[in-house]
Write a protein that holds these residues in place. Structure first.
Motif, PDB file in Angstrom:
ATOM      1  N   ASP A 117       1.050  -1.199   0.024  1.00  0.00           N
ATOM      2  CA  ASP A 117      -0.140   0.123  -0.022  1.00  0.00           C
ATOM      3  C   ASP A 117       0.850   1.432  -0.142  1.00  0.00           C
ATOM      4  OD1 ASP A 117      -1.723   2.280   0.351  1.00  0.00           O
ATOM      5  OD2 ASP A 117      -2.977   0.811   1.877  1.00  0.00           O
ATOM      6  N   ARG A 119       0.289   4.514  -0.571  1.00  0.00           N
ATOM      7  CA  ARG A 119      -0.358   5.548  -0.084  1.00  0.00           C
ATOM      8  C   ARG A 119      -0.172   5.688   1.394  1.00  0.00           C
ATOM      9  NH1 ARG A 119      -4.583   8.885   1.308  1.00  0.00           N
ATOM     10  NH2 ARG A 119      -4.947  10.536   0.177  1.00  0.00           N
ATOM     11  N   SER A 120      -0.516   4.513   2.081  1.00  0.00           N
ATOM     12  CA  SER A 120      -0.335   4.445   3.571  1.00  0.00           C
ATOM     13  C   SER A 120       1.347   4.574   3.967  1.00  0.00           C
ATOM     14  CB  SER A 120      -0.800   2.988   4.091  1.00  0.00           C
ATOM     15  OG  SER A 120      -1.980   2.699   3.773  1.00  0.00           O
ATOM     16  N   ASP A 127      -0.591   9.314  -5.224  1.00  0.00           N
ATOM     17  CA  ASP A 127      -2.053   8.937  -5.862  1.00  0.00           C
ATOM     18  C   ASP A 127      -2.018   9.303  -7.407  1.00  0.00           C
ATOM     19  OD1 ASP A 127      -2.935   8.480  -3.614  1.00  0.00           O
ATOM     20  OD2 ASP A 127      -4.213  10.176  -3.304  1.00  0.00           O
ATOM     21  N   LEU A 130      -0.734   5.897  -9.057  1.00  0.00           N
ATOM     22  CA  LEU A 130      -1.396   4.614  -8.616  1.00  0.00           C
ATOM     23  C   LEU A 130      -2.654   4.048  -9.665  1.00  0.00           C
ATOM     24  CD1 LEU A 130      -2.006   4.718  -4.763  1.00  0.00           C
ATOM     25  CD2 LEU A 130      -0.180   3.638  -5.966  1.00  0.00           C
ATOM     26  N   VAL A 134      -3.231  -0.003  -5.374  1.00  0.00           N
ATOM     27  CA  VAL A 134      -2.617   0.766  -4.323  1.00  0.00           C
ATOM     28  C   VAL A 134      -1.100   0.230  -4.161  1.00  0.00           C
ATOM     29  CG1 VAL A 134      -4.467   0.803  -2.944  1.00  0.00           C
ATOM     30  CG2 VAL A 134      -3.459  -1.309  -2.817  1.00  0.00           C
TER      31      VAL A 134
END
Length: 148
Positions: A117, A119-120, A127, A130, A134
């Motif tokens: 992930d 973004r995490s 973003d 992506l 993710v």
């Protein structure tokens, strides 16, 4: 000043604020930058993430969003956060930290790590690259594969 010059100045400014103690920056957006030239985009480390050493090989790809990554056999492009020192040339091609210029389709060997992930781990700056997914790859080393 050209877009490349402005972007380079922003990256240099961001790097000047990073400590040299080898620890990761607390704010994910201090770890990754976005470089844009024309229709091409590059996610690049602002500090050396190091660490992971999984082997990746494949052709350089450009996603539908214009982001550089690694092409897959099905035609999709896996998002990549490129090593510290990578950038884009004035005409939007990928430039390695050693000055090697890569075009879409050029083969490369790389080492890094797969991230479930992005973004995490790195915040909303990722973003743009992506494309609805993710996951992605954070590369620590890249070298061209000699042709022939």
């Amino acid at each position: 000043m050209s877009t490349v010059g402005v972007t380079a100045a922003l990256i240099v400014t961001a790097l000047a604020g990073c400590g040299s103690n080898g620890h990761e920056a607390a704010d994910p957006q201090e770890r990754v930058g976005l470089v844009e030239v024309g229709d091409h985009t590059l996610l690049v480390q602002l500090i050396d993430e190091g660490g992971a050493d999984a082997a990746f090989a494949g052709p350089v790809g450009v996603s539908g969003q214009g982001c550089y990554g690694i092409s897959n056999e099905d035609g999709s492009v896996t998002p990549v956060i490129w090593p510290l020192g990578f950038g884009l040339t004035e005409d939007g091609r990928l430039r390695g930290d050693d000055g090697t210029v890569y075009a879409a389709g050029d083969a490369l060997d790389a080492g890094g790590g797969f991230v479930d992930d992005l973004r995490s781990s790195y915040g909303p700056i990722v973003d743009e690259c992506l494309g609805g997914g993710v996951d992605g790859i954070v590369l620590g080393s890249v070298r061209p594969v000699p042709s022939g």
